[in-house]
Design a protein around this motif. Structure first.
Motif, mmCIF file in Angstrom:
data_model
loop_
_atom_site.group_PDB
_atom_site.id
_atom_site.type_symbol
_atom_site.label_atom_id
_atom_site.label_comp_id
_atom_site.label_asym_id
_atom_site.label_seq_id
_atom_site.Cartn_x
_atom_site.Cartn_y
_atom_site.Cartn_z
ATOM 1 N N LEU A 47 -12.874 47.911 17.578
ATOM 2 C CA LEU A 47 -12.753 47.850 18.792
ATOM 3 C C LEU A 47 -14.782 47.456 18.954
ATOM 4 O O LEU A 47 -14.349 46.608 19.957
ATOM 5 C CB LEU A 47 -13.131 49.650 18.643
ATOM 6 N N PRO A 48 -14.715 46.797 18.354
ATOM 7 C CA PRO A 48 -16.367 45.561 19.010
ATOM 8 C C PRO A 48 -15.594 44.705 18.862
ATOM 9 O O PRO A 48 -16.128 44.358 19.491
ATOM 10 C CB PRO A 48 -16.553 46.022 17.559
ATOM 11 N N LEU A 49 -14.561 44.171 18.306
ATOM 12 C CA LEU A 49 -13.924 42.587 18.979
ATOM 13 C C LEU A 49 -13.375 42.843 20.610
ATOM 14 O O LEU A 49 -13.465 42.519 21.481
ATOM 15 C CB LEU A 49 -12.737 42.608 18.114
ATOM 16 N N VAL A 50 -12.830 44.486 21.002
ATOM 17 C CA VAL A 50 -12.932 44.240 22.255
ATOM 18 C C VAL A 50 -13.525 44.547 23.661
ATOM 19 O O VAL A 50 -14.022 44.240 24.399
ATOM 20 C CB VAL A 50 -11.823 45.656 22.544
ATOM 21 N N PHE A 51 -15.015 45.077 22.952
ATOM 22 C CA PHE A 51 -16.502 45.054 23.124
ATOM 23 C C PHE A 51 -16.591 43.808 23.267
ATOM 24 O O PHE A 51 -16.957 43.195 24.482
ATOM 25 C CB PHE A 51 -17.672 45.979 22.409
#
Lengths: 387, 128
Positions: free
Chosen positions: A211-215
C-alpha cells in the motif's frame, strides 16, 4: 445370577429398541438435530465477529442482519443469498459514487480549460515563460484537488484491509475450533500456522509494504507531470516490485492453503471413518446407537461450521465490495475526464490517465487480500465434511 | 455590438497614431497607450458579465473559492503581463518589457505559494 443379568440386558434392549427406531424417524431426528445445533451455537462465542458488523446502510443492505449471530441463525434456518438485491446494491453504489465525484471532475475540467485559455497568449518578446508558469500553477491546483480525494480513497482501502485482518482474527479461531470438534484434528494442526501466517504476515505485507508503494507511485506520477524531472524508471521499478510482490504472495499463500487443506482433509476423513467403524463394530449392542448419536452431534457441528464459514464469506464480501466500487468509480471518472481534456490540455489528461492506472492497483490489493481470505474460508468450510 | 465598437475604436486609434506620427512622432506613443487603455476598459466590461459564470462554477463544483480566485488572479496577471510587455516592445523598449515579464512571473509565483504549500502538505501527509 447369569440369568438375571441376561434378563436385565434383554429388558434394557427391549426398552431401548423403540428409542432406536424413534431415532430413525425424520421429524424427531430433525428436532433433535435442531436442538443440538441451537445448544452448540449458544455455547459458541461469536462476540468478536459481531463487533465486525457495522450498521452502515449500504453494508446492511448486503449483509441484511445487525449481528453475525443472527446471520448464522438465519443461514442455519435456510436463508439463501439474494443475488438480485446484491447486484442492485452494487449498481446503485457505483452510480452514487460516480455521480458524487462529478463536481470534482468538473472542477478539474474548469481549471484545465482556464489554464488552456492562457495558451493563447503569444508574446512578441519571444518565449516569455508566462504561459508555462500559469500552466504549472494550474496543474498544481489540479493535483491538490485530485490528491486529497485519491488519498481518502487509499486510506479507505487501508482501513478495509485492516478490517479484513480483524475478521480473519475473529473468524479463523472459531472455524478451527469447529473443525476440531467434528474430528478434523489433522486439518487444524495444518491450518493453525497457515491461518496465522495469512492473517498476520501476508496482510502486513499488503498493508505496510504494497500500500505505501502505491502512495509512492502516486507521488512519482505527480512529480513526472508537474516538473521537467522525469522519474519513469523509478515508477516502473515500483510497479514491477508491486506486481511481483502481490503475485508472489498471493500464489504462495493460495498454493500452501490449498495443498495443506486437501492433504489434511483426506487424513481426517480416513481417521473419522475408522473411528465410526470401530464404534459400530466393536461396541456390542449399543454400537449402532452410539455411532448414530456421534453422527448427529458431528452433523450439527458441521452445520454450524459451514454456517459460520458462509456468514464469514458474506461478511468479507460486504466489507470488500464497497471500497472496490469506490475505487472503480474514481478510476473510471479519471479516465473519462482524461478523455475530455485530451483536446484542451494534454498534460493534465496524461496526469489523470497515469493516476487512474496507479489507483487501479488499490483494487489489486483488495482483491488479493479478499481472495486469500475467501479461499482459506472455503477450504475450512470443505474440511471435515465427512457425512 | 460591443465588438463592433471595439473594432471601430481600434481603427480610429490606428489612424490617429499614423497621422500624429507624421507631425509629432514623440506624441504617437502616448496616443497609442491611451488608446490601448480605452480598449482595455471596453474589454473589462465584456468580462464583467462572465463573473456570474464563475459563481456558477464555484457553486456547482464546490471548489475552494480561495484557490479558484488565486487561479483567476494568476490568469489575469498573465494576460496583463503579456499585454504590457507587448506594448513596451511596440514602443521599442525590449529591456522594460523583460522587466515587466519578470515582475509578472514573480507576482504569479508569490500568488501561487498557497497552492504550492497545500500541495507540499498533501505530499508530506502521504509520506507520513
Amino acid at each position: 445370577m447369569k440369568k438375571l443379568i441376561f434378563c436385565l440386558c434383554l429388558f434394557l434392549a427391549i426398552c431401548l429398541l423403540p428409542c432406536v427406531f424413534a431415532d430413525f424417524s425424520d421429524e424427531q431426528m430433525d428436532a433433535e438435530l435442531n436442538e443440538i445445533t441451537q445448544n452448540e451455537l449458544s455455547n459458541l462465542d461469536l462476540t468478536k465477529i459481531d463487533e465486525m458488523v457495522t450498521l452502515d446502510d449500504k453494508f446492511q443492505t448486503i449483509f441484511k442482519h445487525t449481528s453475525f449471530t443472527d446471520k448464522v441463525n438465519a443461514l442455519l434456518s435456510g436463508e439463501s443469498i439474494d443475488v438480485g438485491s446484491f447486484l442492485s446494491v452494487v449498481c446503485h453504489t457505483f452510480f452514487e459514487d460516480f455521480f458524487s465525484l462529478v463536481p470534482l471532475f468538473c472542477t478539474i475540467i474548469v481549471i484545465s480549460l482556464l489554464c488552456g485559455v492562457v495558451n493563447t497568449l503569444r508574446s512578441n518578446v519571444g518565449d516569455s515563460g508566462v504561459e508555462k508558469i500559469v500552466n504549472f500553477v494550474g496543474v498544481c491546483l489540479v493535483v491538490v484537488v485530485l490528491f486529497s480525494s485519491s488519498l481518502n480513497l487509499a486510506q479507505s482501502v487501508g482501513n478495509c484491509v485492516t478490517n479484513l485482518k480483524g475478521q480473519m482474527d475473529a473468524v479463523f479461531p472459531v472455524m478451527l475450533t469447529l473443525v476440531a470438534s467434528i474430528g478434523g484434528v489433522n486439518s487444524v494442526s495444518v491450518f493453525q500456522p497457515l491461518m496465522a501466517v495469512v492473517s498476520n504476515v501476508i496482510v502486513q505485507i499488503f498493508c505496510y509494504f504494497l500500500l505505501p508503494l502505491v502512495f509512492l507511485m502516486m507521488i512519482f506520477c505527480v512529480i513526472n507531470h508537474i516538473s521537467s524531472v522525469k522519474l519513469d524508471k523509478f515508477s516502473n521499478l515500483f510497479k514491477s516490485v508491486f506486481k511481483w510482490g502481490s503475485k508472489g504472495t498471493f500464489m504462495l499463500t493460495t498454493v500452501s492453503v490449498l495443498v495443506g487443506g486437501v492433504m489434511a482433509g483426506s487424513f481426517d476423513n480416513l481417521s473419522v471413518k475408522a473411528a465410526h467403524f470401530a464404534l459400530k463394530s466393536y461396541v456390542p449392542v449399543l454400537g449402532g446407537v452410539l455411532s448414530d448419536g456421534v453422527n448427529l452431534v458431528a452433523v450439527s457441528g458441521m452445520l454450524i461450521k459451514n454456517a459460520v464459514g458462509i456468514g464469514g464469506i458474506i461478511l468479507a464480501v460486504s466489507s470488500l465490495v464497497l471500497p472496490i466500487i469506490s475505487v472503480l468509480a474514481f478510476s473510471l471518472g479519471l479516465k473519462l475526464t482524461a478523455a475530455i481534456l485530451e483536446i484542451s490540455s494534454l498534460k493534465v489528461s496524461n496526469l489523470l490517465l497515469n493516476l487512474s492506472n496507479v489507483i487501479e492497483l488499490l483494487i489489486t490489493i483488495l482483491i488479493c487480500v479478499g481472495f486469500m481470505y475467501l479461499i482459506s474460508l472455503g477450504i475450512l468450510i470443505n474440511t471435515a465434511n465427512i457425512f | 455590438m460591443l465588438m463592433i465598437k471595439i473594432i471601430s475604436l481600434a481603427f480610429v486609434i490606428v489612424v490617429c497614431v499614423i497621422i500624429i506620427k507624421q507631425y509629432r512622432p514623440e506624441m504617437a506613443v502616448a496616443v497609442e497607450v491611451a488608446g490601448a487603455i480605452v480598449l482595455l476598459t471596453y474589454i473589462f466590461s465584456l468580462i464583467k458579465d462572465s463573473f456570474s459564470f464563475v459563481d456558477y462554477v464555484l457553486n456547482t463544483t464546490g471548489l475552494n473559492s480561495n484557490l479558484f480566485s488565486v487561479l483567476l488572479k494568476i490568469i489575469g496577471i498573465g494576460y496583463l503581463t503579456e499585454f504590457s510587455a507587448n506594448c513596451c516592445v511596440d514602443c521599442g523598449n525590449s529591456s522594460v518589457a523583460s522587466k515587466v515579464l519578470l515582475a509578472g512571473k514573480l507576482t504569479i509565483f508569490v500568488l501561487s505559494i498557497p497552492i504550492l504549500k497545500e500541495l507540499l502538505d498533501l505530499l508530506v501527509s502521504v509520506m507520513q
